[in-house]
Scaffold this motif. Sequence first.
Motif, PDB file in Angstrom:
ATOM      1  N   GLU A 269      38.928  31.780 -17.683  1.00 34.37           N
ATOM      2  CA  GLU A 269      37.875  31.544 -18.781  1.00 34.37           C
ATOM      3  C   GLU A 269      36.831  30.765 -18.367  1.00 34.37           C
ATOM      4  O   GLU A 269      35.795  31.113 -18.749  1.00 34.37           O
ATOM      5  N   GLU A 270      36.828  29.843 -17.476  1.00 33.27           N
ATOM      6  CA  GLU A 270      35.759  29.249 -16.878  1.00 33.27           C
ATOM      7  C   GLU A 270      34.840  30.188 -16.147  1.00 33.27           C
ATOM      8  O   GLU A 270      33.456  30.164 -16.360  1.00 33.27           O
ATOM      9  N   VAL A 271      35.171  31.073 -15.613  1.00 36.92           N
ATOM     10  CA  VAL A 271      34.541  32.020 -14.859  1.00 36.92           C
ATOM     11  C   VAL A 271      33.422  33.057 -15.822  1.00 36.92           C
ATOM     12  O   VAL A 271      32.591  33.294 -15.545  1.00 36.92           O
ATOM     13  N   TYR A 272      34.324  33.456 -16.730  1.00 34.95           N
ATOM     14  CA  TYR A 272      33.661  34.336 -17.782  1.00 34.95           C
ATOM     15  C   TYR A 272      32.658  33.589 -18.575  1.00 34.95           C
ATOM     16  O   TYR A 272      31.590  34.009 -18.983  1.00 34.95           O
ATOM     17  N   ASN A 273      32.930  32.121 -18.837  1.00 34.27           N
ATOM     18  CA  ASN A 273      31.923  31.460 -19.507  1.00 34.27           C
ATOM     19  C   ASN A 273      30.630  31.505 -18.640  1.00 34.27           C
ATOM     20  O   ASN A 273      29.617  31.422 -19.298  1.00 34.27           O
ATOM     21  N   GLN A 274      30.814  31.082 -17.319  1.00 34.80           N
ATOM     22  CA  GLN A 274      29.810  30.944 -16.523  1.00 34.80           C
ATOM     23  C   GLN A 274      28.899  32.591 -16.428  1.00 34.80           C
ATOM     24  O   GLN A 274      27.739  32.416 -16.367  1.00 34.80           O
ATOM     25  N   VAL A 275      29.707  33.502 -16.401  1.00 35.66           N
ATOM     26  CA  VAL A 275      29.015  34.853 -16.269  1.00 35.66           C
ATOM     27  C   VAL A 275      28.219  34.979 -17.491  1.00 35.66           C
ATOM     28  O   VAL A 275      27.174  35.493 -17.412  1.00 35.66           O
ATOM     29  N   ILE A 276      28.783  34.776 -18.717  1.00 31.71           N
ATOM     30  CA  ILE A 276      27.899  35.018 -20.047  1.00 31.71           C
ATOM     31  C   ILE A 276      26.928  33.776 -19.899  1.00 31.71           C
ATOM     32  O   ILE A 276      25.837  34.419 -20.401  1.00 31.71           O
ATOM     33  N   LEU A 277      26.923  32.925 -19.529  1.00 23.69           N
ATOM     34  CA  LEU A 277      25.729  31.869 -19.428  1.00 23.69           C
ATOM     35  C   LEU A 277      24.624  32.386 -18.474  1.00 23.69           C
ATOM     36  O   LEU A 277      23.439  32.369 -19.096  1.00 23.69           O
ATOM     37  N   ASP A 278      24.926  32.669 -17.401  1.00 20.47           N
ATOM     38  CA  ASP A 278      23.989  33.306 -16.478  1.00 20.47           C
ATOM     39  C   ASP A 278      23.453  34.392 -17.002  1.00 20.47           C
ATOM     40  O   ASP A 278      22.191  34.830 -17.021  1.00 20.47           O
ATOM     41  N   LEU A 279      24.247  35.303 -17.606  1.00 19.08           N
ATOM     42  CA  LEU A 279      23.580  36.755 -18.007  1.00 19.08           C
ATOM     43  C   LEU A 279      22.595  36.474 -19.293  1.00 19.08           C
ATOM     44  O   LEU A 279      21.675  37.354 -19.555  1.00 19.08           O
ATOM     45  N   THR A 280      23.096  35.625 -20.169  1.00 24.83           N
ATOM     46  CA  THR A 280      22.294  35.289 -21.471  1.00 24.83           C
ATOM     47  C   THR A 280      21.133  34.814 -20.896  1.00 24.83           C
ATOM     48  O   THR A 280      19.877  35.140 -21.584  1.00 24.83           O
ATOM     49  N   ASP A 281      21.135  33.694 -19.933  1.00 24.49           N
ATOM     50  CA  ASP A 281      19.701  33.312 -19.403  1.00 24.49           C
ATOM     51  C   ASP A 281      18.889  34.424 -18.837  1.00 24.49           C
ATOM     52  O   ASP A 281      17.502  34.394 -19.073  1.00 24.49           O
ATOM     53  N   ALA A 282      19.639  35.229 -18.150  1.00 25.68           N
ATOM     54  CA  ALA A 282      18.811  36.239 -17.511  1.00 25.68           C
ATOM     55  C   ALA A 282      18.231  37.205 -18.841  1.00 25.68           C
ATOM     56  O   ALA A 282      16.890  37.464 -18.395  1.00 25.68           O
ATOM     57  N   TYR A 283      18.950  37.485 -19.548  1.00 23.47           N
ATOM     58  CA  TYR A 283      18.450  38.151 -20.754  1.00 23.47           C
ATOM     59  C   TYR A 283      17.133  37.502 -21.367  1.00 23.47           C
ATOM     60  O   TYR A 283      15.927  38.158 -21.795  1.00 23.47           O
ATOM     61  N   ASN A 284      17.276  36.235 -21.623  1.00 26.46           N
ATOM     62  CA  ASN A 284      16.052  35.483 -22.305  1.00 26.46           C
ATOM     63  C   ASN A 284      14.973  35.224 -21.122  1.00 26.46           C
ATOM     64  O   ASN A 284      13.734  35.181 -21.615  1.00 26.46           O
ATOM     65  N   LEU A 285      15.184  35.118 -19.973  1.00 26.82           N
ATOM     66  CA  LEU A 285      14.124  35.007 -19.117  1.00 26.82           C
ATOM     67  C   LEU A 285      13.339  36.151 -18.516  1.00 26.82           C
ATOM     68  O   LEU A 285      12.202  36.392 -18.169  1.00 26.82           O
ATOM     69  N   LEU A 286      14.056  37.294 -18.348  1.00 24.49           N
ATOM     70  CA  LEU A 286      13.491  38.784 -17.788  1.00 24.49           C
ATOM     71  C   LEU A 286      12.537  39.388 -18.739  1.00 24.49           C
ATOM     72  O   LEU A 286      12.758  39.374 -19.936  1.00 24.49           O
TER      73      LEU A 286
END
Length: 452
Positions: free
Chosen positions: A192-209
Amino acid sequence: MKKYNYKIILISLLTFSFVSCDDNLTITPEQAITTDMAIKTPSNLKKILNSAYGDARSSALYGGGIALASELIANDGDLYWDGTYIQPGQYDEKAILTDNSFVESMWLRAYKISNQANIILDNLAVFTDDTDKDITQGEAKFLRGLVYFDLARLFAKPYVSGSVNSQLGVPIMLEPILDPHKITFPSRNTLEEVYNQVILDLTDAYNLLPETNGIYATKYSAAALLARVYLQKGDYLNARNMADIVINDSGTTLTATFAKAFNNPENSTEDLFAWQVSSQDASANDFNVFWAGEDFGGRSGNPDISIETQHWDIYDDAADQRAGFFYEADYWCTTKWQNQFANIPFLRLAEMYLIRAESNFRLGTLIGLSPVDDINMLRGRSGASLFLSVDLATILMERKRELSFEGFALFDAKRLRQNIGSIPYNANNLVLPIPLREMDVNKNLVQNDGYK
Protein backbone atom coordinates in the motif's frame (compact mmCIF):
# COMPACT_ATOMS: atom_id res chain seq x y z
CA MET A 1 36.07 -7.58 -0.80
CA LYS A 2 33.19 -6.04 1.13
CA LYS A 3 29.84 -6.25 -0.68
CA TYR A 4 27.48 -3.29 -0.77
CA ASN A 5 23.81 -3.32 -1.68
CA TYR A 6 22.06 -1.45 -4.48
CA LYS A 7 22.13 1.94 -2.81
CA ILE A 8 25.80 2.49 -3.46
CA ILE A 9 25.45 2.04 -7.20
CA LEU A 10 26.18 5.65 -8.07
CA ILE A 11 25.86 7.17 -11.50
CA SER A 12 28.94 7.21 -13.67
CA LEU A 13 28.94 11.00 -13.58
CA LEU A 14 29.91 10.95 -9.92
CA THR A 15 33.54 10.01 -10.31
CA PHE A 16 36.35 11.00 -8.01
CA SER A 17 39.82 12.43 -8.61
CA PHE A 18 42.96 10.56 -7.70
CA VAL A 19 45.15 12.35 -5.17
CA SER A 20 48.84 11.63 -4.60
CA CYS A 21 51.52 13.01 -2.31
CA ASP A 22 53.55 13.71 -5.43
CA ASP A 23 52.07 16.54 -7.49
CA ASN A 24 53.56 15.00 -10.61
CA LEU A 25 51.42 11.93 -10.05
CA THR A 26 48.19 13.78 -9.27
CA ILE A 27 46.01 13.08 -12.27
CA THR A 28 42.51 14.44 -12.69
CA PRO A 29 40.94 13.13 -15.91
CA GLU A 30 39.26 15.88 -17.92
CA GLN A 31 36.04 13.92 -18.18
CA ALA A 32 35.85 13.38 -14.41
CA ILE A 33 34.23 15.78 -11.94
CA THR A 34 33.84 15.63 -8.22
CA THR A 35 30.61 14.58 -6.55
CA ASP A 36 30.24 18.11 -5.21
CA MET A 37 30.43 19.61 -8.71
CA ALA A 38 28.07 17.03 -10.17
CA ILE A 39 25.15 18.40 -8.19
CA LYS A 40 26.00 22.11 -8.35
CA THR A 41 24.66 23.07 -11.78
CA PRO A 42 21.42 22.53 -13.69
CA SER A 43 23.45 21.20 -16.61
CA ASN A 44 25.02 18.48 -14.53
CA LEU A 45 21.72 17.51 -12.91
CA LYS A 46 20.27 17.12 -16.41
CA LYS A 47 23.14 14.79 -17.25
CA ILE A 48 22.15 12.69 -14.26
CA LEU A 49 18.56 12.73 -15.56
CA ASN A 50 19.69 11.57 -19.01
CA SER A 51 21.64 8.79 -17.34
CA ALA A 52 18.45 7.72 -15.55
CA TYR A 53 16.54 7.61 -18.84
CA GLY A 54 19.34 5.50 -20.30
CA ASP A 55 19.25 3.07 -17.39
CA ALA A 56 15.47 2.78 -17.70
CA ARG A 57 15.81 1.97 -21.38
CA SER A 58 18.46 -0.67 -20.67
CA SER A 59 17.84 -4.30 -21.57
CA ALA A 60 17.46 -5.10 -17.86
CA LEU A 61 14.31 -2.99 -17.59
CA TYR A 62 12.23 -1.34 -20.31
CA GLY A 63 14.50 -2.37 -23.16
CA GLY A 64 12.98 -5.84 -22.86
CA GLY A 65 13.84 -7.34 -19.46
CA ILE A 66 10.59 -6.61 -17.63
CA ALA A 67 8.46 -7.61 -20.62
CA LEU A 68 10.43 -10.84 -20.99
CA ALA A 69 9.73 -11.78 -17.37
CA SER A 70 6.05 -10.86 -17.63
CA GLU A 71 5.37 -12.77 -20.83
CA LEU A 72 7.32 -15.92 -19.94
CA ILE A 73 6.12 -16.20 -16.33
CA ALA A 74 2.54 -15.86 -17.60
CA ASN A 75 3.10 -18.28 -20.47
CA ASP A 76 0.64 -21.17 -20.55
CA GLY A 77 1.17 -22.46 -24.06
CA ASP A 78 1.01 -19.38 -26.29
CA LEU A 79 4.80 -19.16 -26.41
CA TYR A 80 7.71 -21.53 -26.80
CA TRP A 81 11.02 -20.71 -25.14
CA ASP A 82 13.90 -22.11 -27.17
CA GLY A 83 16.74 -19.93 -25.91
CA THR A 84 19.99 -21.00 -24.32
CA TYR A 85 19.89 -18.46 -21.51
CA ILE A 86 19.10 -20.16 -18.20
CA GLN A 87 17.50 -17.11 -16.58
CA PRO A 88 14.49 -16.68 -18.93
CA GLY A 89 14.08 -20.45 -18.93
CA GLN A 90 13.46 -20.20 -15.19
CA TYR A 91 10.72 -17.65 -15.89
CA ASP A 92 9.04 -20.00 -18.34
CA GLU A 93 9.30 -22.94 -15.92
CA LYS A 94 8.05 -20.84 -12.99
CA ALA A 95 11.11 -22.05 -11.08
CA ILE A 96 13.13 -18.88 -10.49
CA LEU A 97 16.24 -19.06 -8.34
CA THR A 98 17.33 -16.32 -5.97
CA ASP A 99 20.63 -15.91 -7.83
CA ASN A 100 18.94 -15.33 -11.21
CA SER A 101 21.12 -12.60 -12.72
CA PHE A 102 18.29 -11.16 -14.84
CA VAL A 103 16.24 -10.61 -11.69
CA GLU A 104 19.25 -9.10 -9.93
CA SER A 105 19.82 -6.69 -12.83
CA MET A 106 16.21 -5.51 -12.70
CA TRP A 107 16.47 -4.75 -9.00
CA LEU A 108 19.84 -3.01 -9.26
CA ARG A 109 18.92 -0.86 -12.24
CA ALA A 110 15.59 0.16 -10.74
CA TYR A 111 17.21 1.30 -7.50
CA LYS A 112 19.97 3.03 -9.41
CA ILE A 113 17.29 5.07 -11.19
CA SER A 114 15.60 5.76 -7.86
CA ASN A 115 18.87 7.09 -6.48
CA GLN A 116 19.51 9.22 -9.56
CA ALA A 117 16.02 10.71 -9.22
CA ASN A 118 16.61 11.34 -5.52
CA ILE A 119 19.88 13.15 -6.25
CA ILE A 120 18.09 15.42 -8.70
CA LEU A 121 15.13 16.09 -6.44
CA ASP A 122 17.39 16.88 -3.49
CA ASN A 123 19.32 19.52 -5.43
CA LEU A 124 16.65 21.45 -7.34
CA ALA A 125 17.65 24.66 -5.57
CA VAL A 126 20.47 25.12 -8.10
CA PHE A 127 17.92 25.96 -10.81
CA THR A 128 17.28 29.64 -11.41
CA ASP A 129 14.67 29.11 -14.14
CA ASP A 130 11.39 27.94 -12.60
CA THR A 131 10.12 26.28 -15.78
CA ASP A 132 13.35 24.36 -16.24
CA LYS A 133 13.22 23.35 -12.60
CA ASP A 134 9.62 22.10 -12.85
CA ILE A 135 10.31 20.02 -15.95
CA THR A 136 13.40 18.41 -14.42
CA GLN A 137 11.51 17.67 -11.21
CA GLY A 138 8.60 16.21 -13.17
CA GLU A 139 10.83 13.93 -15.24
CA ALA A 140 12.66 12.68 -12.15
CA LYS A 141 9.37 11.89 -10.43
CA PHE A 142 8.03 10.20 -13.56
CA LEU A 143 11.02 7.85 -13.65
CA ARG A 144 10.99 7.19 -9.91
CA GLY A 145 7.26 6.47 -9.91
CA LEU A 146 7.69 4.19 -12.91
CA VAL A 147 10.36 1.96 -11.40
CA TYR A 148 8.62 1.62 -8.03
CA PHE A 149 5.41 0.64 -9.80
CA ASP A 150 7.12 -2.20 -11.61
CA LEU A 151 9.19 -3.24 -8.60
CA ALA A 152 5.88 -3.63 -6.76
CA ARG A 153 4.32 -5.61 -9.61
CA LEU A 154 7.31 -7.93 -9.92
CA PHE A 155 8.49 -8.46 -6.34
CA ALA A 156 5.19 -8.42 -4.41
CA LYS A 157 1.93 -10.34 -4.39
CA PRO A 158 -0.95 -8.81 -6.38
CA TYR A 159 -2.60 -5.64 -5.15
CA VAL A 160 -6.04 -6.48 -3.74
CA SER A 161 -8.60 -3.84 -4.67
CA GLY A 162 -10.82 -2.53 -1.89
CA SER A 163 -8.55 -3.49 1.00
CA VAL A 164 -5.48 -2.15 2.76
CA ASN A 165 -2.56 -4.02 1.25
CA SER A 166 -0.36 -4.64 4.26
CA GLN A 167 1.62 -7.39 2.52
CA LEU A 168 5.26 -6.67 1.84
CA GLY A 169 6.14 -4.45 -1.09
CA VAL A 170 9.67 -3.20 -1.71
CA PRO A 171 11.89 -0.70 0.14
CA ILE A 172 11.09 2.92 -0.69
CA MET A 173 14.23 5.07 -0.89
CA LEU A 174 13.56 8.83 -1.06
CA GLU A 175 16.92 10.17 0.14
CA PRO A 176 19.95 10.29 -2.17
CA ILE A 177 23.01 8.19 -1.44
CA LEU A 178 26.21 9.92 -2.55
CA ASP A 179 28.63 8.46 -0.05
CA PRO A 180 28.97 4.65 0.06
CA HIS A 181 30.07 4.94 3.67
CA LYS A 182 26.66 6.30 4.62
CA ILE A 183 24.48 3.57 3.20
CA THR A 184 21.55 2.30 5.19
CA PHE A 185 19.83 -1.07 5.20
CA PRO A 186 16.10 -0.52 4.71
CA SER A 187 13.31 -2.96 5.35
CA ARG A 188 10.45 -3.48 2.93
CA ASN A 189 7.55 -1.04 2.89
CA THR A 190 4.02 -2.34 2.56
CA LEU A 191 2.52 -2.71 -0.89
CA GLU A 192 0.00 0.00 0.00
CA GLU A 193 2.81 2.41 0.85
CA VAL A 194 4.57 1.69 -2.43
CA TYR A 195 1.44 2.33 -4.51
CA ASN A 196 0.76 5.53 -2.58
CA GLN A 197 4.28 6.76 -3.34
CA VAL A 198 3.95 5.81 -7.02
CA ILE A 199 0.69 7.74 -7.36
CA LEU A 200 2.13 10.74 -5.49
CA ASP A 201 5.17 10.86 -7.78
CA LEU A 202 3.19 10.45 -10.98
CA THR A 203 0.55 12.98 -9.94
CA ASP A 204 3.32 15.49 -9.25
CA ALA A 205 4.85 14.64 -12.63
CA TYR A 206 1.49 15.22 -14.32
CA ASN A 207 1.18 18.63 -12.71
CA LEU A 208 4.78 19.67 -13.38
CA LEU A 209 5.48 18.42 -16.89
CA PRO A 210 4.64 20.31 -20.08
CA GLU A 211 2.30 19.07 -22.78
CA THR A 212 5.22 18.63 -25.16
CA ASN A 213 8.79 17.77 -24.21
CA GLY A 214 10.50 16.31 -27.25
CA ILE A 215 11.35 12.64 -26.75
CA TYR A 216 11.13 12.95 -22.96
CA ALA A 217 8.24 12.40 -20.57
CA THR A 218 5.32 14.81 -20.86
CA LYS A 219 2.20 15.64 -18.90
CA TYR A 220 0.36 12.99 -20.90
CA SER A 221 3.08 10.37 -20.43
CA ALA A 222 2.46 10.77 -16.69
CA ALA A 223 -1.32 10.70 -17.17
CA ALA A 224 -1.10 7.50 -19.26
CA LEU A 225 1.11 5.82 -16.70
CA LEU A 226 -1.27 6.87 -13.93
CA ALA A 227 -4.13 5.28 -15.88
CA ARG A 228 -2.11 2.05 -15.99
CA VAL A 229 -1.34 2.22 -12.27
CA TYR A 230 -4.98 2.87 -11.31
CA LEU A 231 -6.14 0.00 -13.51
CA GLN A 232 -3.63 -2.36 -11.86
CA LYS A 233 -4.97 -1.50 -8.40
CA GLY A 234 -8.61 -1.74 -9.45
CA ASP A 235 -9.37 1.98 -9.13
CA TYR A 236 -11.49 2.11 -12.27
CA LEU A 237 -12.84 5.62 -11.72
CA ASN A 238 -9.39 7.21 -11.71
CA ALA A 239 -8.14 4.87 -14.42
CA ARG A 240 -11.05 5.95 -16.63
CA ASN A 241 -10.55 9.64 -15.89
CA MET A 242 -6.82 9.64 -16.64
CA ALA A 243 -7.28 7.63 -19.83
CA ASP A 244 -10.02 10.02 -20.93
CA ILE A 245 -7.74 13.03 -20.38
CA VAL A 246 -5.05 11.42 -22.51
CA ILE A 247 -7.43 10.51 -25.33
CA ASN A 248 -9.03 13.95 -25.44
CA ASP A 249 -6.11 16.28 -24.71
CA SER A 250 -2.79 14.68 -25.66
CA GLY A 251 -3.02 15.37 -29.39
CA THR A 252 -2.02 11.78 -30.19
CA THR A 253 -3.96 9.73 -32.72
CA LEU A 254 -4.06 6.05 -33.56
CA THR A 255 -1.75 5.17 -36.42
CA ALA A 256 -3.48 4.56 -39.74
CA THR A 257 -2.71 0.83 -39.56
CA PHE A 258 -1.72 -1.49 -36.74
CA ALA A 259 1.69 -2.07 -38.35
CA LYS A 260 2.57 1.62 -38.24
CA ALA A 261 2.54 1.58 -34.44
CA PHE A 262 5.72 -0.53 -34.39
CA ASN A 263 9.26 -0.69 -35.77
CA ASN A 264 9.57 3.08 -36.14
CA PRO A 265 12.85 5.03 -36.01
CA GLU A 266 10.88 7.94 -34.52
CA ASN A 267 7.81 8.11 -32.29
CA SER A 268 4.55 7.25 -34.03
CA THR A 269 1.41 9.37 -33.85
CA GLU A 270 0.07 7.23 -31.00
CA ASP A 271 3.19 7.08 -28.83
CA LEU A 272 2.63 8.83 -25.52
CA PHE A 273 6.11 7.73 -24.54
CA ALA A 274 8.63 5.51 -26.32
CA TRP A 275 12.15 4.43 -25.40
CA GLN A 276 14.57 5.81 -27.93
CA VAL A 277 16.89 3.38 -29.72
CA SER A 278 19.45 4.13 -32.42
CA SER A 279 22.06 2.21 -34.37
CA GLN A 280 24.63 3.31 -31.76
CA ASP A 281 22.82 1.68 -28.85
CA ALA A 282 20.67 -1.04 -30.36
CA SER A 283 22.05 -3.46 -27.77
CA ALA A 284 19.48 -1.94 -25.42
CA ASN A 285 16.67 -3.54 -27.45
CA ASP A 286 16.19 -7.00 -25.97
CA PHE A 287 12.77 -7.24 -27.57
CA ASN A 288 14.62 -7.94 -30.80
CA VAL A 289 17.28 -10.10 -29.18
CA PHE A 290 14.74 -12.59 -27.83
CA TRP A 291 11.65 -12.15 -30.02
CA ALA A 292 13.00 -11.61 -33.54
CA GLY A 293 14.38 -13.93 -36.16
CA GLU A 294 18.06 -13.67 -37.02
CA ASP A 295 17.40 -11.57 -40.13
CA PHE A 296 15.74 -8.90 -37.98
CA GLY A 297 18.27 -8.58 -35.17
CA GLY A 298 17.52 -11.68 -33.15
CA ARG A 299 20.13 -14.11 -31.92
CA SER A 300 21.64 -16.56 -34.37
CA GLY A 301 19.65 -19.68 -35.16
CA ASN A 302 16.00 -20.07 -34.24
CA PRO A 303 14.23 -17.22 -32.42
CA ASP A 304 14.43 -17.61 -28.65
CA ILE A 305 10.69 -17.03 -28.30
CA SER A 306 8.28 -18.32 -30.90
CA ILE A 307 4.49 -18.21 -31.10
CA GLU A 308 2.59 -21.46 -30.62
CA THR A 309 -0.60 -22.47 -32.41
CA GLN A 310 -2.65 -21.96 -29.23
CA HIS A 311 -2.21 -18.22 -29.60
CA TRP A 312 -4.16 -18.05 -32.85
CA ASP A 313 -7.35 -18.93 -30.96
CA ILE A 314 -7.67 -15.37 -29.64
CA TYR A 315 -8.38 -13.90 -33.09
CA ASP A 316 -12.01 -13.85 -34.21
CA ASP A 317 -11.63 -12.33 -37.68
CA ALA A 318 -9.19 -13.38 -40.40
CA ALA A 319 -9.29 -9.82 -41.76
CA ASP A 320 -7.89 -8.46 -38.48
CA GLN A 321 -4.35 -7.20 -39.23
CA ARG A 322 -3.29 -8.37 -35.78
CA ALA A 323 -4.12 -11.97 -36.71
CA GLY A 324 -1.53 -11.86 -39.46
CA PHE A 325 1.10 -9.77 -37.70
CA PHE A 326 3.60 -12.63 -37.69
CA TYR A 327 6.35 -13.96 -39.89
CA GLU A 328 8.10 -17.30 -40.20
CA ALA A 329 11.77 -17.66 -39.23
CA ASP A 330 11.98 -21.42 -38.77
CA TYR A 331 9.25 -20.83 -36.19
CA TRP A 332 6.56 -18.14 -36.00
CA CYS A 333 7.62 -14.73 -34.67
CA THR A 334 5.65 -11.61 -33.80
CA THR A 335 6.22 -8.74 -36.23
CA LYS A 336 6.01 -6.23 -33.36
CA TRP A 337 9.74 -6.52 -32.71
CA GLN A 338 11.19 -6.72 -36.20
CA ASN A 339 13.59 -3.74 -36.20
CA GLN A 340 16.48 -3.72 -33.75
CA PHE A 341 17.09 -0.02 -34.41
CA ALA A 342 13.48 1.06 -33.83
CA ASN A 343 12.10 2.89 -30.83
CA ILE A 344 10.32 0.76 -28.24
CA PRO A 345 6.66 1.81 -27.78
CA PHE A 346 5.89 1.96 -24.07
CA LEU A 347 2.72 4.01 -23.59
CA ARG A 348 0.44 3.78 -26.61
CA LEU A 349 -2.87 5.55 -27.17
CA ALA A 350 -4.44 2.18 -27.96
CA GLU A 351 -3.93 1.14 -24.33
CA MET A 352 -5.86 4.23 -23.18
CA TYR A 353 -8.89 3.23 -25.27
CA LEU A 354 -8.77 -0.22 -23.68
CA ILE A 355 -8.48 1.21 -20.16
CA ARG A 356 -11.37 3.62 -20.70
CA ALA A 357 -13.54 0.90 -22.23
CA GLU A 358 -12.92 -1.55 -19.39
CA SER A 359 -13.32 1.06 -16.68
CA ASN A 360 -16.50 2.53 -18.15
CA PHE A 361 -17.98 -0.95 -18.49
CA ARG A 362 -17.16 -1.91 -14.91
CA LEU A 363 -18.54 1.39 -13.57
CA GLY A 364 -21.59 1.50 -15.86
CA THR A 365 -20.57 4.96 -17.10
CA LEU A 366 -20.17 6.63 -20.47
CA ILE A 367 -17.30 9.04 -20.02
CA GLY A 368 -15.95 9.75 -23.51
CA LEU A 369 -17.08 7.07 -25.93
CA SER A 370 -19.09 4.01 -24.94
CA PRO A 371 -17.13 0.80 -24.31
CA VAL A 372 -18.24 -0.68 -27.64
CA ASP A 373 -17.19 2.45 -29.52
CA ASP A 374 -13.77 2.48 -27.82
CA ILE A 375 -13.22 -1.16 -28.73
CA ASN A 376 -14.38 -0.53 -32.28
CA MET A 377 -11.80 2.26 -32.61
CA LEU A 378 -9.12 -0.42 -32.34
CA ARG A 379 -10.93 -3.04 -34.40
CA GLY A 380 -11.61 -0.54 -37.17
CA ARG A 381 -7.96 0.50 -37.23
CA SER A 382 -6.95 -3.16 -37.58
CA GLY A 383 -9.51 -4.01 -40.27
CA ALA A 384 -11.57 -6.31 -38.05
CA SER A 385 -15.35 -6.44 -38.13
CA LEU A 386 -17.03 -4.07 -35.67
CA PHE A 387 -19.04 -5.18 -32.64
CA LEU A 388 -22.63 -4.20 -31.96
CA SER A 389 -22.12 -4.68 -28.23
CA VAL A 390 -19.44 -5.84 -25.81
CA ASP A 391 -19.20 -7.49 -22.43
CA LEU A 392 -16.22 -7.63 -20.05
CA ALA A 393 -14.87 -10.83 -21.56
CA THR A 394 -14.96 -9.27 -25.03
CA ILE A 395 -13.12 -6.15 -23.83
CA LEU A 396 -10.43 -8.22 -22.12
CA MET A 397 -9.95 -10.39 -25.19
CA GLU A 398 -9.58 -7.29 -27.32
CA ARG A 399 -6.93 -6.10 -24.87
CA LYS A 400 -5.02 -9.35 -25.41
CA ARG A 401 -5.28 -9.05 -29.19
CA GLU A 402 -3.94 -5.51 -29.11
CA LEU A 403 -1.23 -5.76 -26.45
CA SER A 404 0.16 -9.29 -26.82
CA PHE A 405 3.95 -9.61 -26.43
CA GLU A 406 4.32 -6.07 -25.05
CA GLY A 407 4.82 -7.13 -21.44
CA PHE A 408 1.27 -7.06 -20.02
CA ALA A 409 0.60 -10.79 -19.65
CA LEU A 410 1.63 -11.45 -16.03
CA PHE A 411 0.35 -8.14 -14.69
CA ASP A 412 -3.05 -8.59 -16.33
CA ALA A 413 -3.33 -12.15 -15.05
CA LYS A 414 -2.67 -10.96 -11.51
CA ARG A 415 -5.08 -8.03 -11.50
CA LEU A 416 -7.80 -10.12 -13.16
CA ARG A 417 -7.13 -13.06 -10.82
CA GLN A 418 -6.59 -15.41 -13.75
CA ASN A 419 -4.61 -18.55 -13.00
CA ILE A 420 -1.61 -19.50 -15.14
CA GLY A 421 -2.64 -22.99 -16.15
CA SER A 422 -3.00 -24.82 -12.84
CA ILE A 423 -0.97 -22.19 -10.95
CA PRO A 424 -3.07 -19.74 -8.90
CA TYR A 425 -2.70 -16.10 -9.88
CA ASN A 426 -1.30 -15.27 -6.42
CA ALA A 427 1.10 -18.22 -6.17
CA ASN A 428 4.54 -17.72 -4.67
CA ASN A 429 6.35 -18.71 -7.86
CA LEU A 430 4.67 -15.95 -9.87
CA VAL A 431 6.53 -13.40 -7.74
CA LEU A 432 10.21 -12.68 -8.27
CA PRO A 433 12.59 -13.43 -5.39
CA ILE A 434 14.50 -10.64 -3.68
CA PRO A 435 17.98 -11.12 -5.21
CA LEU A 436 20.34 -13.28 -3.16
CA ARG A 437 23.05 -10.58 -3.07
CA GLU A 438 20.55 -8.20 -1.42
CA MET A 439 19.48 -10.76 1.13
CA ASP A 440 23.12 -11.51 1.97
CA VAL A 441 24.05 -7.90 2.65
CA ASN A 442 20.83 -6.49 4.14
CA LYS A 443 19.54 -8.50 7.08
CA ASN A 444 16.50 -6.18 7.36
CA LEU A 445 15.02 -7.58 4.16
CA VAL A 446 12.47 -10.39 4.31
CA GLN A 447 12.51 -12.83 1.40
CA ASN A 448 9.32 -13.56 -0.54
CA ASP A 449 7.41 -16.69 0.41
CA GLY A 450 8.56 -19.83 -1.33
CA TYR A 451 12.20 -18.75 -1.61
CA LYS A 452 15.09 -19.53 0.72
